[in-house]
Design an enzyme around this catalytic site. Structure first.
Site, PDB file in Angstrom:
ATOM      1  N   GLU A  51       0.876  -0.983   0.013  1.00 16.35           N
ATOM      2  CA  GLU A  51      -0.097  -0.113  -0.066  1.00 16.35           C
ATOM      3  C   GLU A  51       0.823   1.368  -0.155  1.00 16.35           C
ATOM      4  OE1 GLU A  51      -3.312   1.049  -0.139  1.00 16.35           O
ATOM      5  OE2 GLU A  51      -2.044   2.978   0.255  1.00 16.35           O
ATOM      6  N   HIS A  82     -24.963  -1.745   0.183  1.00 11.61           N
ATOM      7  CA  HIS A  82     -25.989  -1.217  -0.413  1.00 11.61           C
ATOM      8  C   HIS A  82     -26.860  -2.723  -0.893  1.00 11.61           C
ATOM      9  CE1 HIS A  82     -25.131   2.659  -1.918  1.00 11.61           C
ATOM     10  NE2 HIS A  82     -23.848   2.144  -1.759  1.00 11.61           N
ATOM     11  N   LYS A  88     -25.694   7.217  -7.346  1.00 14.91           N
ATOM     12  CA  LYS A  88     -27.041   6.298  -7.090  1.00 14.91           C
ATOM     13  C   LYS A  88     -27.823   7.321  -6.415  1.00 14.91           C
ATOM     14  CE  LYS A  88     -25.241   2.313  -5.281  1.00 14.91           C
ATOM     15  NZ  LYS A  88     -23.880   2.856  -5.701  1.00 14.91           N
ATOM     16  N   ARG A  96     -13.729   8.387  -6.845  1.00 16.05           N
ATOM     17  CA  ARG A  96     -14.110   7.136  -7.164  1.00 16.05           C
ATOM     18  C   ARG A  96     -13.245   6.490  -8.305  1.00 16.05           C
ATOM     19  NH1 ARG A  96     -18.640  10.382  -6.694  1.00 16.05           N
ATOM     20  NH2 ARG A  96     -20.361   9.766  -5.496  1.00 16.05           N
ATOM     21  N   ILE A 107     -13.009  -0.425  -9.030  1.00 15.47           N
ATOM     22  CA  ILE A 107     -14.171  -0.612  -8.317  1.00 15.47           C
ATOM     23  C   ILE A 107     -14.250   0.780  -7.360  1.00 15.47           C
ATOM     24  CG2 ILE A 107     -14.747  -2.015  -6.073  1.00 15.47           C
ATOM     25  CD1 ILE A 107     -13.719  -3.899  -8.237  1.00 15.47           C
ATOM     26  N   SER A 143     -18.401   2.406  -6.097  1.00 17.80           N
ATOM     27  CA  SER A 143     -19.576   2.411  -5.288  1.00 17.80           C
ATOM     28  C   SER A 143     -20.184   1.054  -6.474  1.00 17.80           C
ATOM     29  CB  SER A 143     -20.535   3.538  -5.137  1.00 17.80           C
ATOM     30  OG  SER A 143     -21.668   3.007  -4.747  1.00 17.80           O
ATOM     31  N   CYS A 182     -11.113  11.608  24.515  1.00 15.04           N
ATOM     32  CA  CYS A 182     -11.889  12.400  23.484  1.00 15.04           C
ATOM     33  C   CYS A 182     -13.204  12.511  24.011  1.00 15.04           C
ATOM     34  CB  CYS A 182     -11.702  11.655  22.029  1.00 15.04           C
ATOM     35  SG  CYS A 182     -13.098  12.196  20.853  1.00 15.04           S
ATOM     36  N   CYS A 211     -15.883  14.541  23.227  1.00 12.43           N
ATOM     37  CA  CYS A 211     -16.937  14.494  22.283  1.00 12.43           C
ATOM     38  C   CYS A 211     -17.563  12.990  21.938  1.00 12.43           C
ATOM     39  CB  CYS A 211     -16.788  15.085  21.051  1.00 12.43           C
ATOM     40  SG  CYS A 211     -16.192  16.773  21.126  1.00 12.43           S
ATOM     41  N   CYS A 242     -16.096  18.649  18.180  1.00 15.83           N
ATOM     42  CA  CYS A 242     -15.036  19.496  18.389  1.00 15.83           C
ATOM     43  C   CYS A 242     -13.840  19.304  17.438  1.00 15.83           C
ATOM     44  CB  CYS A 242     -14.360  19.732  19.498  1.00 15.83           C
ATOM     45  SG  CYS A 242     -13.014  18.711  20.226  1.00 15.83           S
TER      46      CYS A 242
END
Lengths: 569, 408
Positions: free
Chosen positions: A114, A132, A337, A398, A423, A425, A489, A491, A526
């Protein structure tokens, strides 16, 4: 007349004088020049014919656009030079992660490269996390096939990998009263693709949207679900690593050596890797990888989507994913979509996504116009949603091909090359199903059979989420490890223990954003204003690196790079 | 454990409320989410605090130290590193549930003081677009890095927003050796105190660009530049703007009271203050026994007034009164706190805190009780960023009106 000749004629008729079309191993290749990038895009679209050609290879050079080189890792070394593996997966998004995990079910050695500092940083982090139903997809395309299969795999995945999913369903609202008469056709289409669907009356709509902005009724797809797409990617990759896969981040493929229709070696910024089989899961760069592997028959034209994230306080405003009915085939222009108001697994709402063709593959910058467009369009579905509910927004690109379908195949040209390319959506939904096919093709190529890995362990334990635990379990956890009692954290109510746990997972990470994707520290209202300095400090202490070296997103992104004389308190 | 009052938040507001309540004999518990008491003052190393209350210029930590010492002297119980996970009403009081490294805890008190402070508006809440690299910080986070963590986040700095923290950070970063290219403010006038414009910008030759905002951020890993544009009256950017190269964007675009706990208690927020509506003793008009003080109630510009209001709440928590809150009829100010007057318990003096919606060279504040003009005060150089404090001696039975007008 060959197909390429036909395309030449079409293009000439449309005034593309500087553009040529030629046959390109069963695909059609366009070359030459256009005045604008938009014109090159349009020429590519005109060349699509799924029946007569393998795809469109668009090499037109627009005179108004100089492509940016891909973002490359800052590191160059030889640490992977001479590394041998059975299967090399290129790309650490959800598709690459699902394939890597699937491969570890078999008796093969697996490696993933990667180019970014972490997995799940591009499309896989920058989408709405929908599983989906697939009702809106055209039958007989790869998208729908993998979507329907993938959708059904999510319950087991969720359970094995300890990643929560929910199936709140997707409500599709009619935009005119007469559309309810289309329901029998929608039901039929659903039945043909194996997608359950039922009608919802205008009264029924109100059960899902507190104050609908559009109400002629609609229909419900109960199999639609939501997942954190980055958490699922991380979990898949962690489980793959647990089962022996090697995951190399900051590693970019720069070239390949082919001999007699076979990939012999793959060059990276960290040396040359020798794989028996290569799988292309490189997202917006998948056509570049295909080109290196000698089997380019498609072109990625990136399409950016912007989504707005709403404060959790807005969550009660919608109870399921809400979209608008778009009659497919009625217009060739829209390739989303339609998006809508999307509930997330983390109890935020999202608005979006937009869909705008974009020249640069990694242009993940938002714009004022796109955000305005998203808000104007989607807030109409639930007018209770206010602009002030927006806490942040993001964009992703995309990996769209001109055919607007996935390229999932064992290469006909390069014998040890498999593509999971183009690839977009519904890639999150489809990924587990794509992975099954891609892994089997790869394993057969390596072993000649599907021999299992007897020690494969499908289970992965997630990081405890203190805010969701019952009191007894939470108290017990804190007694075992007091760090889980200390909230960093505020929040999102994330404890120090969770942040440290994120730094101790099988994929070694050291960045603020990597922690954020794993445990949500900084994802609240925040946006890290309070916790970021603390998260930097925890990373520094846990990993034993100076605080000024802690990055937001890998090397070169240090949050506070200059130590002051005297230090901190 | 049972307490007379639980104070949530150990910043200047919470500390003062706790001390005042303890002095009146109440059993008090302070709950603080950070590791040490003092709140945001801990990172405010500049001076200028305490001029009104103590008659001297203190730094933030010095100001906080005085209240923390008082808490210790009075033997007030406090919990640090302790975060409130839930709060709800129960039989004549409130249950407060917390988590800390020591475990989970549940406490009960008759009264609650919310002193939870505020948070900063984020870059995205002011419509900044572009990429999301390192080097974009709110002013408070930047201040934390510089003053508490000993780290400088950048060396070539653009500051958006002329609020006090932004101005203070312009000076602080300059003193630490960074180059502050400019402070940009979308409004036609500065948002911070005049003294801060002078001491933090003018004295260091840092330009202030009014009616100009940052619209976009550029850079992948780290900020490389921002786009700044002029804005029209509706604050929308006009024209192409210009690119300013920098490695740090500090955003100081306003504070939002943190009232998630008040909302958990079912209290509604005043849209003007973003805090709950209170009477002259800072008690919620909707819910008996719940107080809000400091920046959780409304955003203050001077900590001295935070302490003053918090003292009223702490003292009041120690007594029982039959309430008859009457909504203050307001015309003129952008907001007034208190929003209600308990007419059955009007004391020696009643203090109003208010902000003017616009600049006025001379302004007149008029107080009417039961329809009759009972007092008038005059002010010079009234500006929205500078809170007006007005103290009145009066009584009323069924109506209170406050009017702010241009004085010509």
């Amino acid at each position: 007349m060959t197909y390429a000749e036909k395309v030449s004629k079409i293009l000439a008729k449309k005034g593309y004088v500087g553009v040529r079309a030629e046959d390109f191993g069963g695909a059609v290749r366009l070359s030459g020049e256009t005045d604008s990038w938009e014109a090159a895009l349009e020429a590519g679209r005109l060349a699509v014919n799924k029946k007569r050609s393998r795809g469109v290879v668009n090499d037109i050079v627009p005179r108004d656009f100089i492509p940016e080189p891909a973002r490359m890792p800052g590191i160059t070394d030889k640490s992977l030079d001479g590394f041998e593996t059975d299967v090399l997966v290129i790309g650490g998004g959800i598709v690459g992660a699902a394939i890597a995990r699937e491969l570890t079910r078999y008796a093969v050695k697996v490696a993933v490269v990667e180019k970014e500092y972490d997995v799940a940083t591009a499309q896989s982090a920058r989408n709405d996390g929908m599983i989906h139903a697939g009702i809106d997809l055209k039958p007989d395309c790869k998208k729908v096939k993998y979507n329907v299969r993938g959708n059904k795999m999510y319950d087991a995945l969720s359970q094995e990998l300890d990643v929560p999913i929910e199936r709140p369903g997707q409500l599709v609202l009619y935009t005119a009263r007469w559309q309810k008469y289309l329901f029998p056709f929608i039901r039929l289409r659903g039945a043909r693709n194996g997608i359950p669907v039922y009608p919802v009356s205008p009264e029924g709509v109100k059960e899902y949207v507190r104050e609908p902005g559009l109400n002629y009724g609609g229909f419900m797809c109960p199999s639609a679900g939501v997942v954190s797409p980055y958490l699922m990617t991380i979990a898949l990759m962690e489980n793959a690593a647990h089962n022996g896969a090697k995951i190399f981040v900051d590693t970019a493929v720069t070239g390949m050596e082919l001999k007699e229709g076979k990939i012999v070696s793959v060059d990276t910024n960290r040396g040359t890797i020798y794989p028996k089989v290569v799988i292309n899961a490189a997202g917006v760069f998948s056509d570049k990888i295909a080109e290196m592997a000698g089997d380019r028959h498609f072109t990625i034209h990136p399409r950016r989507g912007v989504e707005a994230v709403l404060d959790k306080k807005a969550y009660p405003k919608a109870k399921c994913v809400v979209g608008k009915f778009v009659i497919s085939g009625s217009s060739g222009s829209g390739h989303t979509k339609g998006g809508g108001v999307i509930v997330t697994i983390d109890r935020n709402l999202l608005l979006g996504p937009s869909a705008r063709e974009c020249a640069e593959r990694e242009n993940e910058a938002t714009t004022r116009e796109e955000l305005d467009e998203v808000f104007e369009k989607q807030s109409r579905l639930a007018p209770e949603v206010k602009r002030s509910d927006i806490i942040t927004y993001f964009a992703g690109t995309r990996a769209a091909t001109y055919e607007e379908d996935f390229v999932v195949e064992k290469s006909e040209v390069t014998s040890n090359f498999i593509q999971a390319a183009g690839i977009q959506s519904p890639g999150v939904t489809a990924a587990p199903a794509i992975a099954e096919d891609a892994a089997r093709w790869a394993v057969r190529e390596v072993l000649g059979e599907l021999r299992k890995n007897p020690s494969f362990d499908p289970y992965r334990k997630g990081i405890p989420v203190v805010r969701e635990m019952d009191k007894e379990a939470r108290a017990k956890l804190i007694a075992e490890n007091p760090d889980f009692g200390e909230i960093v954290c505020r929040c999102e109510e994330i404890s120090k223990g969770e942040i440290i746990a994120a730094l101790r997972t099988p994929l070694k990470v050291d960045s603020v954003d990597a922690v954020k994707r794993r445990v949500r520290a900084g994802m609240g209202r925040c946006q890290g204003g309070f916790c970021q300095p603390s998260v930097v400090k925890i990373i520094s202490e846990e990993l034993g690196i100076p605080p000024e070296k802690v990055g937001k997103k890998g090397a070169g992104s240090e949050v506070a790079p200059y130590p002051k004389k005297g230090g901190g308190v | 454990m049972n307490y007379g009052v639980i104070v949530i938040g150990g910043g200047p507001a919470g500390l003062k409320a706790a001390c005042s309540a303890a002095e009146k004999g109440l059993k008090v518990l302070i709950i603080e989410r950070e590791a040490r008491l003092g709140g945001i003052l801990k990172q405010c190393v500049h001076d200028g605090f305490g001029v009104i209350r103590f008659g001297e210029k203190l730094t933030g930590p010095e100001y906080a130290y005085r209240d923390v010492s008082e808490v210790k002297r009075l033997g007030i119980e406090y919990l640090t590193g302790t975060f409130v996970t839930d709060i709800y009403a129960k039989e004549g009081g409130y249950v407060v549930e917390t988590t800390s490294a020591k475990g989970l805890r549940s406490d009960f008190s008759e009264k609650i003081v919310l002193a939870t402070g505020c948070r900063e508006r984020t870059p995205r809440q002011v419509n900044i677009h572009g990429t999301r690299p390192a080097g974009v910080l709110t002013a408070g986070a930047c201040q934390n890095f510089v003053n508490l963590k000993g780290l400088l986040p950048g060396k070539r700095v653009v500051i958006l927003g002329s609020g006090d923290i932004g101005l203070i950070m312009a000076r602080r970063l300059t003193l630490e050796g960074a180059k502050v290219i400019g402070v940009y403010e979308a409004k036609p006038s500065p948002s911070g105190l005049q003294r801060n414009i002078r001491q933090c910008l003018d004295d260091f030759g840092i330009p202030l660009h009014l009616q100009t905002t940052v619209t976009d951020v550029y850079g992948q890993k780290r900020v490389e530049a921002v786009r700044v544009s002029r804005v029209d009256e509706a604050m929308n950017p006009v024209g192409e703007g210009e690119i300013v190269e920098c490695d740090l964007l500090v955003v100081s675009v306003g504070l939002i009271p943190e009232n998630e706990l008040a909302e958990k208690l079912g209290l509604t927020l005043d849209p003007a203050t973003k805090g709950i509506a209170v009477d002259q003793y800072m008690m919620s008009a909707e819910k008996e026994g719940v107080y809000a003080v400091g920046n959780a109630l409304h955003v203050h510009d001077l900590v001295d007034y935070v302490s003053e209001g918090a003292a009223l709440a702490g003292e009041d928590a120690a007594r029982d009164r039959k309430r008859n809150p009457v909504k203050v009829d307001v015309s003129g100010p952008a907001y007034v706190v208190p929003q209600y007057i308990d007419v059955s318990a009007i004391g020696e003096k009643t203090v109003f805190y208010l902000r003017s919606p616009r600049e006025m060279a001379r302004a007149k504040l008029m107080l009417y009780a039961d329809g009759e003009l009972v007092a008038e005060k005059r002010f010079r150089n009234v500006k929205p960023p500078e809170m007006i404090r007005a103290s009145f001696k009066f009584t009323a039975e069924d109506s209170v009106t406050l009017r702010l007008e241009e004085d010509v």
